[in-house]
Scaffold this motif. Structure first.
Motif, PDB file in Angstrom:
ATOM      1  N   UNK A  33       0.829  -1.203   0.000  1.00 43.61           N
ATOM      2  CA  UNK A  33       0.000   0.000   0.000  1.00 43.61           C
ATOM      3  C   UNK A  33       0.868   1.260   0.000  1.00 43.61           C
ATOM      4  N   UNK A  34       1.892   1.284   0.834  1.00 42.77           N
ATOM      5  CA  UNK A  34       2.761   2.462   0.898  1.00 42.77           C
ATOM      6  C   UNK A  34       3.518   2.659  -0.409  1.00 42.77           C
ATOM      7  N   UNK A  35       3.923   1.564  -1.031  1.00 36.28           N
ATOM      8  CA  UNK A  35       4.603   1.673  -2.327  1.00 36.28           C
ATOM      9  C   UNK A  35       3.668   2.274  -3.370  1.00 36.28           C
ATOM     10  N   UNK A  36       2.415   1.857  -3.360  1.00 40.73           N
ATOM     11  CA  UNK A  36       1.431   2.399  -4.294  1.00 40.73           C
ATOM     12  C   UNK A  36       1.180   3.882  -4.037  1.00 40.73           C
ATOM     13  N   UNK A  37       1.104   4.251  -2.751  1.00 38.03           N
ATOM     14  CA  UNK A  37       0.930   5.658  -2.398  1.00 38.03           C
ATOM     15  C   UNK A  37       2.131   6.471  -2.862  1.00 38.03           C
ATOM     16  N   UNK A  38       3.324   5.923  -2.652  1.00 37.58           N
ATOM     17  CA  UNK A  38       4.535   6.620  -3.072  1.00 37.58           C
ATOM     18  C   UNK A  38       4.515   6.878  -4.576  1.00 37.58           C
ATOM     19  N   UNK A  39       4.149   5.852  -5.341  1.00 42.49           N
ATOM     20  CA  UNK A  39       4.071   6.023  -6.795  1.00 42.49           C
ATOM     21  C   UNK A  39       3.081   7.128  -7.163  1.00 42.49           C
ATOM     22  N   UNK A  40       1.946   7.138  -6.514  1.00 41.39           N
ATOM     23  CA  UNK A  40       0.911   8.153  -6.783  1.00 41.39           C
ATOM     24  C   UNK A  40       1.441   9.556  -6.529  1.00 41.39           C
ATOM     25  N   UNK A  41       2.139   9.746  -5.406  1.00 38.36           N
ATOM     26  CA  UNK A  41       2.615  11.078  -5.045  1.00 38.36           C
ATOM     27  C   UNK A  41       3.829  11.496  -5.874  1.00 38.36           C
ATOM     28  N   UNK A  42       4.660  10.540  -6.247  1.00 43.88           N
ATOM     29  CA  UNK A  42       5.777  10.862  -7.136  1.00 43.88           C
ATOM     30  C   UNK A  42       5.242  11.344  -8.482  1.00 43.88           C
ATOM     31  N   UNK A  43       4.249  10.656  -9.008  1.00 45.77           N
ATOM     32  CA  UNK A  43       3.661  11.060 -10.288  1.00 45.77           C
ATOM     33  C   UNK A  43       2.986  12.429 -10.189  1.00 45.77           C
ATOM     34  N   UNK A  44       2.474  12.747  -9.024  1.00 41.82           N
ATOM     35  CA  UNK A  44       1.812  14.031  -8.816  1.00 41.82           C
ATOM     36  C   UNK A  44       2.808  15.181  -8.725  1.00 41.82           C
ATOM     37  N   UNK A  45       3.932  14.958  -8.048  1.00 43.17           N
ATOM     38  CA  UNK A  45       4.842  16.054  -7.732  1.00 43.17           C
ATOM     39  C   UNK A  45       6.105  16.128  -8.590  1.00 43.17           C
ATOM     40  N   UNK A  46       6.469  15.025  -9.254  1.00 42.51           N
ATOM     41  CA  UNK A  46       7.671  15.043 -10.086  1.00 42.51           C
ATOM     42  C   UNK A  46       7.293  14.920 -11.559  1.00 42.51           C
ATOM     43  N   UNK A  47       7.870  15.746 -12.410  1.00 43.95           N
ATOM     44  CA  UNK A  47       7.538  15.697 -13.844  1.00 43.95           C
ATOM     45  C   UNK A  47       8.373  14.682 -14.614  1.00 43.95           C
ATOM     46  N   UNK A  48       9.050  13.788 -13.900  1.00 44.46           N
ATOM     47  CA  UNK A  48       9.915  12.809 -14.541  1.00 44.46           C
ATOM     48  C   UNK A  48       9.952  11.537 -13.701  1.00 44.46           C
ATOM     49  N   UNK A  49      10.412  10.454 -14.306  1.00 39.45           N
ATOM     50  CA  UNK A  49      10.600   9.205 -13.572  1.00 39.45           C
ATOM     51  C   UNK A  49      11.897   9.297 -12.775  1.00 39.45           C
ATOM     52  N   UNK A  50      11.855   9.047 -11.480  1.00 37.77           N
ATOM     53  CA  UNK A  50      13.074   9.192 -10.681  1.00 37.77           C
ATOM     54  C   UNK A  50      14.170   8.226 -11.113  1.00 37.77           C
ATOM     55  N   UNK A  51      15.393   8.711 -11.089  1.00 35.51           N
ATOM     56  CA  UNK A  51      16.544   7.894 -11.442  1.00 35.51           C
ATOM     57  C   UNK A  51      17.045   7.086 -10.253  1.00 35.51           C
ATOM     58  N   UNK A  52      17.027   7.738  -9.058  1.00 30.71           N
ATOM     59  CA  UNK A  52      17.500   7.075  -7.845  1.00 30.71           C
ATOM     60  C   UNK A  52      16.546   7.362  -6.693  1.00 30.71           C
ATOM     61  N   UNK A  53      16.171   6.301  -5.972  1.00 28.45           N
ATOM     62  CA  UNK A  53      15.289   6.408  -4.812  1.00 28.45           C
ATOM     63  C   UNK A  53      15.993   5.805  -3.605  1.00 28.45           C
ATOM     64  N   UNK A  54      15.889   6.487  -2.466  1.00 24.97           N
ATOM     65  CA  UNK A  54      16.467   5.989  -1.218  1.00 24.97           C
ATOM     66  C   UNK A  54      15.370   5.593  -0.242  1.00 24.97           C
ATOM     67  N   UNK A  55      15.447   4.359   0.247  1.00 27.37           N
ATOM     68  CA  UNK A  55      14.584   3.870   1.326  1.00 27.37           C
ATOM     69  C   UNK A  55      15.372   4.044   2.617  1.00 27.37           C
ATOM     70  N   UNK A  56      15.064   5.110   3.348  1.00 27.37           N
ATOM     71  CA  UNK A  56      15.770   5.421   4.590  1.00 27.37           C
ATOM     72  C   UNK A  56      15.112   4.660   5.737  1.00 27.37           C
ATOM     73  N   UNK A  75      17.070   3.038  -9.901  1.00 24.63           N
ATOM     74  CA  UNK A  75      18.021   2.422  -8.967  1.00 24.63           C
ATOM     75  C   UNK A  75      17.510   2.625  -7.543  1.00 24.63           C
ATOM     76  N   UNK A  76      17.374   1.518  -6.804  1.00 19.41           N
ATOM     77  CA  UNK A  76      16.871   1.562  -5.437  1.00 19.41           C
ATOM     78  C   UNK A  76      18.013   1.381  -4.449  1.00 19.41           C
ATOM     79  N   UNK A  77      18.050   2.275  -3.461  1.00 19.30           N
ATOM     80  CA  UNK A  77      19.052   2.227  -2.405  1.00 19.30           C
ATOM     81  C   UNK A  77      18.339   2.098  -1.061  1.00 19.30           C
TER      82      UNK A  77
END
Length: 227
Positions: A33-56, A75-77
């Motif tokens: 669910x959180x991954x799906x929410x993240x995708x939704x908000x990334x698509x809303x706020x970023x005009x591009x597909x992210x190159x690098x994502x950090x899971x802190x 690339x996932x970190x």
């Protein structure tokens, strides 16, 4: 953060599912669910597909894997103070890049490196007097225009309070109020979104949650910030 989750690493998913019983869902459901929410908000706020994502605070990498499924070319970190959890994450997401962290500085990462950083249920395990230093470091790592998403438990929800109080992995934790999370993101703050209003037996009502995101009663919330 200290590596207190080393002792829970191998039993984390089972323990989480046990204490999430009142919701009717298991821990993997919430990772998805959180991954799906993240995708939704990334698509809303970023005009591009992210190159690098950090899971802190990536733990065993369960959510990292779900994010990778949704961003297959990114690339996932992941970083976590628990070396046992990092070992599991490397097996869960073989294509990811994982590091054991220590202290508030992540010196193995360059400044302005990540398009997206997310923290799923992490900051309530960090002493409040260290929050500012961690956010300063995450700000350094985030590229200009990049997105920071803070997933947290909502202390305003009685069901969340009930689960939290009885959970052995939350013994040394303290929940963040939504207005505190807004404050610590400071000038980066964009919005707060509440979700998880209904347990599984009321899942037929979940489609209406899209109209409830500003009501501070969901079991979970996310604070979204942008550099």
């Amino acid at each position: 953060m200290n590596p207190e989750f080393d002792k829970f690493a191998n039993s984390y998913r089972a323990e989480q599912t046990k204490y999430l019983g009142p919701t009717g869902e298991n821990s993997l459901y919430f990772a998805q669910l959180k991954a799906q929410k993240l995708q939704e908000w990334v698509q809303k706020h970023l005009p591009y597909i992210p190159n690098k994502i950090l899971d802190f605070g990536c733990g065993d990498g369960a959510m990292t894997l779900e994010v990778k499924k949704l961003f297959p070319n990114t690339s996932l970190y992941g970083v976590d103070p628990s070396s046992e959890s990092i070992d599991l994450a490397k097996k869960t997401v073989p294509t990811g890049f994982f590091y054991t962290s220590g202290g508030t500085t992540l010196s193995f990462f360059e400044s302005n490196m990540f398009d997206v950083i997310y923290c799923a249920g992490v900051f309530h395990h960090i002493p409040f007097n260290e929050h500012a230093d961690y956010f300063k470091e995450l700000y350094r790592l985030l590229r200009q225009g990049g997105l920071l998403v803070l997933f947290e438990l909502n202390p305003l929800n009685l069901g969340t309070q009930f689960i939290f109080i009885g959970h052995p992995m939350e013994t040394n934790a303290k929940m963040l109020t939504p207005w505190y999370a807004k404050k610590i993101t400071q000038t980066m703050y964009r919005e707060t979104i509440f979700y998880c209003f209904f347990p599984k037996f009321l899942r037929f009502l979940r489609p209406i949650e899209k109209w409830l995101t500003k009501l501070p009663f969901g079991g979970l919330y996310a604070t979204i910030a942008q550099k």
